[in-house]
Design an enzyme around this catalytic site. Structure first.
Site, PDB file in Angstrom:
ATOM      1  N   GLU A 182       0.100  -5.750   3.409  1.00  0.00           N
ATOM      2  CA  GLU A 182      -0.291  -4.338   3.484  1.00  0.00           C
ATOM      3  C   GLU A 182      -1.774  -4.172   3.156  1.00  0.00           C
ATOM      4  O   GLU A 182      -2.500  -3.460   3.856  1.00  0.00           O
ATOM      5  CB  GLU A 182       0.547  -3.501   2.513  1.00  0.00           C
ATOM      6  CG  GLU A 182       1.999  -3.349   2.959  1.00  0.00           C
ATOM      7  CD  GLU A 182       2.837  -2.528   2.002  1.00  0.00           C
ATOM      8  OE1 GLU A 182       3.858  -1.984   2.442  1.00  0.00           O
ATOM      9  OE2 GLU A 182       2.484  -2.425   0.811  1.00  0.00           O
ATOM     10  N   ASP A 223      -0.391   0.330   3.542  1.00  0.00           N
ATOM     11  CA  ASP A 223       0.990   0.793   3.676  1.00  0.00           C
ATOM     12  C   ASP A 223       1.058   2.045   4.555  1.00  0.00           C
ATOM     13  O   ASP A 223       1.899   2.146   5.455  1.00  0.00           O
ATOM     14  CB  ASP A 223       1.530   1.089   2.269  1.00  0.00           C
ATOM     15  CG  ASP A 223       2.860   1.810   2.287  1.00  0.00           C
ATOM     16  OD1 ASP A 223       3.844   1.185   2.688  1.00  0.00           O
ATOM     17  OD2 ASP A 223       2.900   2.998   1.913  1.00  0.00           O
TER      18      ASP A 223
END
Lengths: 244, 244
Positions: B132, B64
């Site tokens: 992610e 992320d």
């Protein structure tokens, strides 16, 4: 390389900034104009003919993201057995606005900020903003790996105490309040029982989400009981949140 | 290198995942176990003796942050004359949970997710989480520059249409509502005047923060006037916010 840098430093009209960066961060800038831009607070914005504003805000956007990534990498490797919740909390403590403002002051970056007026000079977040923008400039100038090296070895390891940061308590009650506002769900902390009398008295506090009790805890003060209940509730919410 | 990779692909028991990654992203993994971990949803958590949970959550935290930095860099260079507000909005559109879920589906990453039960398999955000985590694995395996190359050239440029994203409107009214909740300040949108009659009727809407009017706008519908007033108000709030 060495000669070219020495030349730049001795004869440049930017001598002061070259030397300051070398002193604070241990490297000579390649493109010094990037760093000068990073130190230009929005109160000292210059407008170009095409309407573009020249100040450090774009670099701040970039630097903020780079700091987030580098700190995530640093924590990921430093704490191989900790959960992502722990890593997230630690990162928040490192990159919070107040932490970055302090860091900027400690590094001596603040005294190099160019502001347009007194208000800008004294703006609470000018230091943190300049620090972020500075990291953005460094990234553009020298690339990711060098930026990571400087941020980890010259800044985090020298100026932050991880053990102290670990011990800073997370405020789970405000995390729950923020979460409930963001998701437009009601959340409340209510005393549901009082047990014992006088000095023995304990309070039982429940955490209610959408009117449903999801956790409770008991302590000698309401605040203490809230704290324990909030932490329990936060972990329950995190579990459920991930599964949706 | 080529021979080693061919050997790995042909004789590994992980042949399927090697080939899938090559097909989707155009590269052979170095350490395939990182990518397998990235695809392990929390519903399929394995517990180690020391209590450590083995699933993709830590890699998701890392990925992320890396996506945030790489997308910031990409936008910074692509839009040299846009403000940091524009860059921030564009990034939100690219990295939103729903955008990443869609991307994961489009890339075919979803079908490789290992879930522990039906609930996990169908979890709304499992795709975005896995994407992610996958980027986190790629970063650990091949470093920043390679990750940036893949994310920008194989994913963003091939699968996202920047012009379409630019045209998605930002909802300034909800940005103001969120901001007010976060800062515990009241904000309201009120009709303060009605001008003209019937088909000519226009509404004047004011945005009030802490009871003080900070912006107003007029349009043929309340919703339209709110929208224009909200955008004005948002820019005013952003200016003030930075100066504090």
């Amino acid at each position: 390389m060495f000669l070219r840098n020495t030349y730049k430093v001795l004869f440049s009209k930017n001598k002061k900034i070259y030397k300051s960066i070398k002193n604070i961060f241990g490297f000579y800038p390649g493109n010094v104009f990037l760093y000068k831009l990073a130190l230009r607070h929005k109160s000292a914005t210059r407008k170009k003919l095409n309407g573009v504003k020249v100040n450090n805000e774009r670099l701040e956007f970039l630097g903020d993201a780079l700091i987030g990534a580098i700190v995530a990498d640093f924590l990921f490797r430093k704490y191989p057995f900790e959960s992502e919740g722990f890593l997230t909390d630690m990162r928040s403590k490192i990159v919070s606005r107040s932490a970055l403002n302090k860091l900027s002051l400690k590094l001596g970056l603040n005294s190099h900020i160019v502001a347009g007026n007194e208000q800008g000079k004294n703006a609470r977040s000018a230091g943190g903003d300049a620090f972020e923008a500075f990291i953005g400039a460094l990234y553009l100038d020298k690339g990711y790996n060098f930026t990571k090296h400087i941020l980890v070895n010259r800044i985090i390891k020298l100026h932050l105490d991880m053990e102290v940061l670990e011990s800073i308590e997370v405020n789970y009650k405000s995390k729950i309040v923020e979460w409930s506002q963001k998701n437009k769900i009601t959340a409340s902390f209510d005393v549901i029982d009082e047990i014992g009398k006088k000095f023995q008295k304990q309070y039982e506090v429940g955490v209610f989400v959408d009117g449903k009790e999801i956790a409770r805890a008991r302590d000698y003060s309401i605040r203490g009981a809230e704290k324990i209940a909030a932490e329990k509730a936060w972990h329950i919410l995190s579990e459920n949140d991930d599964e949706n």
